[in-house]
Design an enzyme around this catalytic site. Structure first.
Site, short mmCIF file in Angstrom:
data_model
loop_
_atom_site.label_atom_id
_atom_site.label_comp_id
_atom_site.label_asym_id
_atom_site.label_seq_id
_atom_site.Cartn_x
_atom_site.Cartn_y
_atom_site.Cartn_z
N GLY A 1 -7.12 -4.70 -10.01
CA GLY A 1 -7.60 -3.76 -9.01
C GLY A 1 -8.58 -2.79 -9.64
O GLY A 1 -9.76 -3.10 -9.81
N CYS B 1 0.84 -1.21 0.00
CA CYS B 1 0.00 0.00 0.00
C CYS B 1 0.87 1.25 0.00
O CYS B 1 1.74 1.42 0.87
CB CYS B 1 -0.92 0.01 1.22
SG CYS B 1 -1.98 1.46 1.30
N ASP C 1 -2.07 -2.20 -13.96
CA ASP C 1 -2.53 -1.73 -15.28
C ASP C 1 -2.95 -2.87 -16.22
O ASP C 1 -2.77 -2.76 -17.43
CB ASP C 1 -1.45 -0.88 -15.96
CG ASP C 1 -1.28 0.48 -15.31
OD1 ASP C 1 -1.98 0.73 -14.30
OD2 ASP C 1 -0.46 1.27 -15.79
N LYS D 1 1.85 -9.25 -0.52
CA LYS D 1 1.71 -8.32 -1.63
C LYS D 1 2.73 -7.20 -1.45
O LYS D 1 2.80 -6.58 -0.38
CB LYS D 1 0.30 -7.74 -1.73
CG LYS D 1 0.06 -6.94 -3.01
CD LYS D 1 -1.42 -6.66 -3.23
CE LYS D 1 -1.68 -6.13 -4.64
NZ LYS D 1 -1.21 -4.76 -4.85
#
Length: 327
Positions: free
Chosen positions: A225, A101, A203, A140
């Site tokens: 996402g 994040c 992307d 992640k």
């Protein structure tokens, strides 16, 4: 097929955990439309904060289909391990650790992608959590803190040595946030460096692009996402394209109506009318994100009840051809 511990996933398109987006209703919609794994919104490792309405809505539920993946964010190994144990007690079957994040409020607490600057702490956190739970632990990350400190390969090796069973990589540094080109070369290097499954993120918005990324990086799966916002059927389209080489059509107007109504109804049931109507606004904005529908979205955002929102959607779909708006 991708396997995470004992769980064999039914496809190669996974939903990324997104704060404020990947809640229980959105995860359900994405699963219905092909998402092979749906990880919930990040949960703080400080269990003293779990009593808030927001945290309560993010905790795992045994009623949710398997495998139930929960993401934890923090920076204290013992606190994070205790949170992971409690999440498993509540029904989590996979624990995902957030070191990706880029949000300032997360990084200010030396959590999320800020952890990538301290490889010793990364190793301590991962080993402590893996030892504390008897379910698979995944991670992640980003490719590094910034372009001068790009250590994704080293972090990936630490993760594998610590017992992490799958690694999702967003192909940008923390400093890049969501801008600039995705570093598919770095994802490929990470895949070459470890034997655990690697999931490419960043992307990926079309079935063809998903196929190209998988071929170029050698990754085992892709993670969506922002591209899934307003088009949860993208997971099915990607899985179908990877298997058959042809592209599934987007939903018809009737199918889109059913998706939107189902999603809105689930939001209202999950959050109640007040929050359900508020949260529905952003999802409707994503489903109907065309310039021609700007006035409708603006008027929809003023509605404050379940009945008003349902009536507005009924009226729109009954009286207009949305394909013309999308053209």
């Amino acid at each position: 097929m991708l396997a995470i511990g004992p769980y064999i996933l039914p496809g190669k398109a996974l939903l990324a955990p997104m704060a404020g987006v990947s809640d229980l209703p959105f995860r359900a919609i994405c699963r219905q439309h092909g998402a092979a794994l749906t990880t919930g919104e990040m949960i703080t490792s400080d269990q003293q904060l779990w009593h808030s309405r927001k945290s309560q809505s993010r905790l795992p539920r045994r009623s949710e289909p398997e495998p139930r993946s929960v993401q934890i964010v923090g920076n204290d190994p013992l606190q994070m391990a205790a949170a992971a144990q409690q999440a498993v007690n509540l029904g989590a079957q996979i624990i995902d650790i957030n070191m990706g994040c880029p949000a300032k409020k997360v990084c200010k607490k030396a959590a999320g992608s800020a952890l990538l600057r301290d490889q010793k702490l990364v190793s301590q956190i991962l080993s402590t959590i893996v030892d504390a739970v008897d379910v698979p632990v995944t991670l992640k990350i980003r490719t590094g803190w910034d372009k001068e400190n790009r250590n994704g390969v080293e972090i990936a090796k630490l993760a594998e040595d610590s017992g992490i069973q799958a690694l999702a990589v967003h192909g940008r540094t923390r400093a890049c946030r969501f801008k600039g080109h995705v570093e598919y070369d770095t994802i490929a290097a990470i895949k070459q460096a470890v034997a655990i499954p690697v999931i490419a993120n960043g992307d990926i918005s079309t079935p063809q692009q998903a196929a190209r990324v998988l071929q170029y990086t050698g990754a085992d799966a892709v993670m969506l996402g922002r591209a899934a916002q307003g088009q949860p059927w993208l997971f099915s389209q990607i899985n179908h394209y990877l298997e058959h080489g042809t592209t599934l059509a987007a939903p018809s107007q009737d199918q889109l109506y059913n998706i939107v109504i189902s999603h809105m109804t689930a939001l209202h049931q999950h959050y109640g009318e007040l929050m359900g109507t508020r949260i529905s606004r952003k999802h409707i904005g994503w489903y109907l994100a065309t310039d021609q529908l700007r006035e409708f979205r603006q008027s929809f955002n003023q509605l404050s009840s379940t009945d008003e929102q349902l009536h507005a959607i009924d009226h729109l779909f009954s009286n207009f051809c949305l394909k013309e708006f999308a053209a």
